[in-house]
Design a protein around this motif. Structure first.
Motif, PDB file in Angstrom:
ATOM      1  N   MET A   1       6.312 -26.464 -29.775  1.00  0.00           N
ATOM      2  CA  MET A   1       7.309 -25.797 -30.594  1.00  0.00           C
ATOM      3  C   MET A   1       8.225 -26.858 -31.192  1.00  0.00           C
ATOM      4  O   MET A   1       8.565 -27.840 -30.548  1.00  0.00           O
ATOM      5  N   TYR A   2       8.624 -26.618 -32.414  1.00  0.00           N
ATOM      6  CA  TYR A   2       9.512 -27.519 -33.135  1.00  0.00           C
ATOM      7  C   TYR A   2      10.777 -26.774 -33.532  1.00  0.00           C
ATOM      8  O   TYR A   2      10.729 -25.600 -33.868  1.00  0.00           O
ATOM      9  N   LEU A   3      11.879 -27.486 -33.507  1.00  0.00           N
ATOM     10  CA  LEU A   3      13.135 -26.991 -34.051  1.00  0.00           C
ATOM     11  C   LEU A   3      13.339 -27.705 -35.379  1.00  0.00           C
ATOM     12  O   LEU A   3      13.451 -28.931 -35.424  1.00  0.00           O
ATOM     13  N   VAL A   4      13.362 -26.932 -36.459  1.00  0.00           N
ATOM     14  CA  VAL A   4      13.548 -27.492 -37.792  1.00  0.00           C
ATOM     15  C   VAL A   4      14.843 -26.934 -38.359  1.00  0.00           C
ATOM     16  O   VAL A   4      15.077 -25.727 -38.327  1.00  0.00           O
ATOM     17  N   HIS A   5      15.691 -27.823 -38.857  1.00  0.00           N
ATOM     18  CA  HIS A   5      16.942 -27.403 -39.477  1.00  0.00           C
ATOM     19  C   HIS A   5      16.728 -27.232 -40.976  1.00  0.00           C
ATOM     20  O   HIS A   5      16.267 -28.150 -41.651  1.00  0.00           O
ATOM     21  N   VAL A   6      17.077 -26.051 -41.467  1.00  0.00           N
ATOM     22  CA  VAL A   6      17.028 -25.761 -42.901  1.00  0.00           C
ATOM     23  C   VAL A   6      18.469 -25.741 -43.393  1.00  0.00           C
ATOM     24  O   VAL A   6      19.266 -24.897 -42.992  1.00  0.00           O
ATOM     25  N   SER A   7      18.803 -26.708 -44.236  1.00  0.00           N
ATOM     26  CA  SER A   7      20.151 -26.817 -44.790  1.00  0.00           C
ATOM     27  C   SER A   7      20.237 -25.970 -46.055  1.00  0.00           C
ATOM     28  O   SER A   7      19.376 -26.064 -46.931  1.00  0.00           O
ATOM     29  N   LEU A   8      21.282 -25.133 -46.129  1.00  0.00           N
ATOM     30  CA  LEU A   8      21.455 -24.207 -47.250  1.00  0.00           C
ATOM     31  C   LEU A   8      22.770 -24.455 -47.976  1.00  0.00           C
ATOM     32  O   LEU A   8      23.837 -24.420 -47.370  1.00  0.00           O
ATOM     33  N   ARG A   9      22.680 -24.698 -49.281  1.00  0.00           N
ATOM     34  CA  ARG A   9      23.883 -24.842 -50.102  1.00  0.00           C
ATOM     35  C   ARG A   9      24.335 -23.456 -50.529  1.00  0.00           C
ATOM     36  O   ARG A   9      23.561 -22.687 -51.108  1.00  0.00           O
ATOM     37  N   GLY A  51      18.684 -23.081 -37.762  1.00  0.00           N
ATOM     38  CA  GLY A  51      17.744 -23.721 -36.848  1.00  0.00           C
ATOM     39  C   GLY A  51      16.553 -22.797 -36.669  1.00  0.00           C
ATOM     40  O   GLY A  51      16.699 -21.705 -36.122  1.00  0.00           O
ATOM     41  N   LEU A  52      15.389 -23.204 -37.154  1.00  0.00           N
ATOM     42  CA  LEU A  52      14.177 -22.398 -37.040  1.00  0.00           C
ATOM     43  C   LEU A  52      13.277 -23.000 -35.964  1.00  0.00           C
ATOM     44  O   LEU A  52      12.937 -24.184 -36.031  1.00  0.00           O
ATOM     45  N   HIS A  53      12.932 -22.199 -34.987  1.00  0.00           N
ATOM     46  CA  HIS A  53      12.025 -22.609 -33.912  1.00  0.00           C
ATOM     47  C   HIS A  53      10.645 -22.084 -34.269  1.00  0.00           C
ATOM     48  O   HIS A  53      10.449 -20.869 -34.355  1.00  0.00           O
ATOM     49  N   LEU A  54       9.705 -23.010 -34.477  1.00  0.00           N
ATOM     50  CA  LEU A  54       8.367 -22.633 -34.920  1.00  0.00           C
ATOM     51  C   LEU A  54       7.304 -23.271 -34.040  1.00  0.00           C
ATOM     52  O   LEU A  54       7.469 -24.402 -33.570  1.00  0.00           O
ATOM     53  N   ALA A  62       5.338 -27.845 -39.220  1.00  0.00           N
ATOM     54  CA  ALA A  62       6.562 -27.120 -38.852  1.00  0.00           C
ATOM     55  C   ALA A  62       7.600 -27.211 -39.967  1.00  0.00           C
ATOM     56  O   ALA A  62       8.218 -26.206 -40.340  1.00  0.00           O
ATOM     57  N   GLU A  63       7.802 -28.409 -40.512  1.00  0.00           N
ATOM     58  CA  GLU A  63       8.769 -28.566 -41.591  1.00  0.00           C
ATOM     59  C   GLU A  63       8.333 -27.801 -42.835  1.00  0.00           C
ATOM     60  O   GLU A  63       9.154 -27.179 -43.516  1.00  0.00           O
ATOM     61  N   GLY A  64       7.040 -27.797 -43.122  1.00  0.00           N
ATOM     62  CA  GLY A  64       6.536 -27.045 -44.268  1.00  0.00           C
ATOM     63  C   GLY A  64       6.735 -25.544 -44.110  1.00  0.00           C
ATOM     64  O   GLY A  64       7.133 -24.854 -45.052  1.00  0.00           O
ATOM     65  N   GLN A  86      18.402 -26.942 -49.313  1.00  0.00           N
ATOM     66  CA  GLN A  86      18.582 -28.369 -49.594  1.00  0.00           C
ATOM     67  C   GLN A  86      17.463 -29.200 -48.978  1.00  0.00           C
ATOM     68  O   GLN A  86      16.954 -30.117 -49.598  1.00  0.00           O
ATOM     69  N   CYS A  87      17.122 -28.889 -47.733  1.00  0.00           N
ATOM     70  CA  CYS A  87      16.056 -29.616 -47.048  1.00  0.00           C
ATOM     71  C   CYS A  87      15.662 -28.855 -45.789  1.00  0.00           C
ATOM     72  O   CYS A  87      16.377 -27.956 -45.345  1.00  0.00           O
ATOM     73  N   ALA A  88      14.518 -29.224 -45.247  1.00  0.00           N
ATOM     74  CA  ALA A  88      14.046 -28.680 -43.972  1.00  0.00           C
ATOM     75  C   ALA A  88      13.496 -29.861 -43.185  1.00  0.00           C
ATOM     76  O   ALA A  88      12.510 -30.471 -43.589  1.00  0.00           O
ATOM     77  N   GLN A  89      14.165 -30.195 -42.087  1.00  0.00           N
ATOM     78  CA  GLN A  89      13.729 -31.363 -41.306  1.00  0.00           C
ATOM     79  C   GLN A  89      14.139 -31.215 -39.851  1.00  0.00           C
ATOM     80  O   GLN A  89      15.086 -30.516 -39.531  1.00  0.00           O
ATOM     81  N   VAL A  90      13.390 -31.896 -39.011  1.00  0.00           N
ATOM     82  CA  VAL A  90      13.708 -31.910 -37.586  1.00  0.00           C
ATOM     83  C   VAL A  90      14.967 -32.741 -37.404  1.00  0.00           C
ATOM     84  O   VAL A  90      15.071 -33.838 -37.969  1.00  0.00           O
ATOM     85  N   PRO A  91      15.957 -32.233 -36.652  1.00  0.00           N
ATOM     86  CA  PRO A  91      17.190 -32.999 -36.470  1.00  0.00           C
ATOM     87  C   PRO A  91      16.935 -34.262 -35.645  1.00  0.00           C
ATOM     88  O   PRO A  91      16.128 -34.255 -34.714  1.00  0.00           O
TER      89      PRO A  91
END
Length: 123
Positions: A1-9, A51-54, A62-64, A86-91
């Protein structure tokens, strides 16, 4: 499982992430995106973060998937109208890595704080 942060403006004039947003994002996620859990971080800077757990086979997958869920949310959910991904990346775990890289307490007895423990493991 991955935690990916999606930043939203937020949209011009601001906005807030609603309490029901995690359930709404899970509802629009596709089965192949394997979205398990969503945690909003509305006070993150410079923009709010989800924070999306996938479950995924790789970090890139996961980032995609997180990017796809975030972008879909801004298109189909009225709660995210005007928001932009803005972006989606693992912190990065820089704080932990800085802590782990610090020199350990002397191994001859008492640690630096007097507890008898080193920073990571017993003295």
């Amino acid at each position: 499982m991955y935690l990916v942060h999606v930043s939203l403006r937020p949209p011009p004039g601001g906005g807030s992430l609603g309490a029901d947003l995690p359930a709404l994002l899970r509802a629009i996620a596709r089965p192949e995106e394997a979205l398990e859990h969503v945690t909003p971080h509305p006070d993150a800077r410079p923009y709010p973060v989800l924070g999306l757990h996938l479950v995924a086979g790789s970090l890139a997958d996961a980032e995609g998937a997180a990017l796809a869920v975030g972008r879909r949310g801004t298109k189909v959910l009225p709660e995210l109208h005007g928001w932009a991904v803005q972006c989606a990346q693992v912190p990065l775990l820089s704080a932990f890595l800085d802590f782990a890289a610090a020199p350990a307490a002397p191994r001859s007895g008492v640690g630096r704080d007097g507890s008898g423990q080193g920073r990571i493991r017993p003295a």
